[in-house]
Each structure stands twice: as structure tokens, then as C-alpha cells.
Design an enzyme around this catalytic site. Structure first.
Site, PDB file in Angstrom:
ATOM      1  N   HIS A  99       0.854  -1.196   0.000  1.00 30.06           N
ATOM      2  CA  HIS A  99       0.000   0.000   0.000  1.00 30.06           C
ATOM      3  C   HIS A  99       0.882   1.235   0.000  1.00 30.06           C
ATOM      4  O   HIS A  99       2.017   1.229   0.471  1.00 30.06           O
ATOM      5  CB  HIS A  99      -0.963   0.004   1.191  1.00 30.06           C
ATOM      6  N   HIS A 101       0.814   5.081   1.228  1.00 26.84           N
ATOM      7  CA  HIS A 101       0.190   6.135   2.035  1.00 26.84           C
ATOM      8  C   HIS A 101       0.289   7.445   1.254  1.00 26.84           C
ATOM      9  O   HIS A 101       1.394   7.844   0.850  1.00 26.84           O
ATOM     10  CB  HIS A 101       0.927   6.322   3.357  1.00 26.84           C
TER      11      HIS A 101
HETATM   12  P1  5GP Z   1       1.602   0.192   7.423  1.00 31.26           P
HETATM   13  O1  5GP Z   1       1.824   0.308   8.909  1.00 31.26           O
HETATM   14  O2  5GP Z   1       1.527  -1.274   7.027  1.00 31.26           O
HETATM   15  O3  5GP Z   1       2.535   0.986   6.572  1.00 31.26           O
HETATM   16  O4  5GP Z   1       0.182   0.837   7.150  1.00 31.26           O
HETATM   17  C1  5GP Z   1      -1.008   0.180   7.428  1.00 31.26           C
HETATM   18  C2  5GP Z   1      -2.067   1.232   7.571  1.00 31.26           C
HETATM   19  O5  5GP Z   1      -3.326   0.604   7.480  1.00 31.26           O
HETATM   20  C3  5GP Z   1      -2.022   1.966   8.917  1.00 31.26           C
HETATM   21  O6  5GP Z   1      -1.837   3.360   8.684  1.00 31.26           O
HETATM   22  C4  5GP Z   1      -3.386   1.648   9.540  1.00 31.26           C
HETATM   23  O7  5GP Z   1      -3.932   2.751  10.238  1.00 31.26           O
HETATM   24  C5  5GP Z   1      -4.222   1.243   8.351  1.00 31.26           C
HETATM   25  N1  5GP Z   1      -5.255   0.267   8.646  1.00 31.26           N
HETATM   26  C6  5GP Z   1      -5.104  -0.884   9.369  1.00 31.26           C
HETATM   27  N2  5GP Z   1      -6.267  -1.551   9.420  1.00 31.26           N
HETATM   28  C7  5GP Z   1      -7.166  -0.811   8.721  1.00 31.26           C
HETATM   29  C8  5GP Z   1      -8.554  -0.986   8.410  1.00 31.26           C
HETATM   30  O8  5GP Z   1      -9.205  -1.972   8.799  1.00 31.26           O
HETATM   31  N3  5GP Z   1      -9.154  -0.014   7.661  1.00 31.26           N
HETATM   32  C9  5GP Z   1      -8.465   1.079   7.217  1.00 31.26           C
HETATM   33  N4  5GP Z   1      -9.163   1.979   6.500  1.00 31.26           N
HETATM   34  N5  5GP Z   1      -7.163   1.279   7.490  1.00 31.26           N
HETATM   35  C10 5GP Z   1      -6.519   0.347   8.230  1.00 31.26           C
END
Ligand code: 5GP
Ligand code: ZN
Length: 113
Positions: A99, A101
Site C-alpha cells: 500500500h 500512504h
Molecule cells: P503500514 O503500517 O503497514 O505501513 O500501514 C497500514 C495502515 O493501514 C495503517 O496506517 C493503519 O492505520 C491502516 N489500517 C489498518 N487496518 C485498517 C482498516 O481496517 N481499515 C483502514 N481503513 N485502514 C486500516
């Protein structure tokens, strides 16, 4: 893959606040935003993390950046924005479906911690 949270979100099996979608990409609001604009841009195709990108799937990633550029214009992010992909646990990746951001709406510190 069946257990993947973001695969389920892209398929509409788990609710999310949709910003944009097409055949390849799904964009939705982060559930815990860290900036006034904090969207997640994901491919519908399951790719676990950035180091799995190769010539077989890089067209999807190119399209993701086209979508980000289009959204930045639509949203009027003229003051600037940041795109972040964390790869691996030490870098802060917590969901293992790649993903991007999209962050904007406040001054963003650099270098990131
Ligand atoms: P990472 O930490 O892997 O770079 O980013 C994962 C992102 O996914 C985090 O910013 C977290 O807030 C978001 N996230 C985790 N679970 C969910 C969810 O169920 N729904 C949404 N909309 N975002 C999520
Ligand atoms: Zn997935």
C-alpha cells in the site's frame, strides 16, 4: 491471501471510506489518519510487499502512481504531498498487502524517523 485485510477491503467485504476505484486500484481513508489527508492506495492484486515488485507486476505500480498524480490534482494538493510505502516490519509495515500512504494537509517532517 484469503485472510488478507486489504484484499477484503478492495473487494468490498470489509467496509472502508472509498475515495477512488478502478479495475486495478482501490483508494480509501486510513482508519487512523496521521494527517488531514491520509489515504491508502492499493492494487486489487495481492502483492505482499515492495520487494515483490518485478516485471510481471510493475505495470500495476505504474498505474498506482498515475492515480496518485490524478488524485493530487483533483484534491488540490498544490502545497505538496508525500507518498510512503513501508516494506517489512522494521520499516513499520503492519499490513502485508502493498500500500501507498498518500499524506498531505500539514507540514511533513523530513527525514522521517
Ligand atoms: P503500514 O503500517 O503497514 O505501513 O500501514 C497500514 C495502515 O493501514 C495503517 O496506517 C493503519 O492505520 C491502516 N489500517 C489498518 N487496518 C485498517 C482498516 O481496517 N481499515 C483502514 N481503513 N485502514 C486500516
Ligand atoms: Zn491482499
Amino acid at each position: 491471501m484469503n485472510d488478507c485485510l486489504f484484499c477484503k477491503i478492495a473487494a468490498g467485504e470489509i467496509p472502508s471510506k472509498k475515495i477512488y476505484e478502478d479495475d486495478t486500484v482501490y483508494v480509501f481513508e486510513d482508519i487512523a489518519p496521521t494527517a488531514p489527508v491520509h489515504y491508502l492506495v492499493i492494487p486489487r492484486q495481492h502483492i505482499s510487499k515492495l520487494d515483490e515488485i518485478d516485471e510481471s507486476n510493475s505495470a500495476v505500480i505504474a498505474h498506482i502512481y498515475e492515480v496518485i498524480a490524478m488524485l493530487a490534482k483533483q484534491l488540490g494538493l498544490d502545497d505538496g504531498f508525500r507518498v510512503v510505502t513501508n516494506c517489512g516490519e522494521q520499516a513499520g509495515q503492519s499490513v502485508f498487502h502493498i500500500h501507498f500512504h498518500l499524506l498531505a494537509g500539514r507540514p511533513l517532517q523530513w527525514p522521517a524517523g
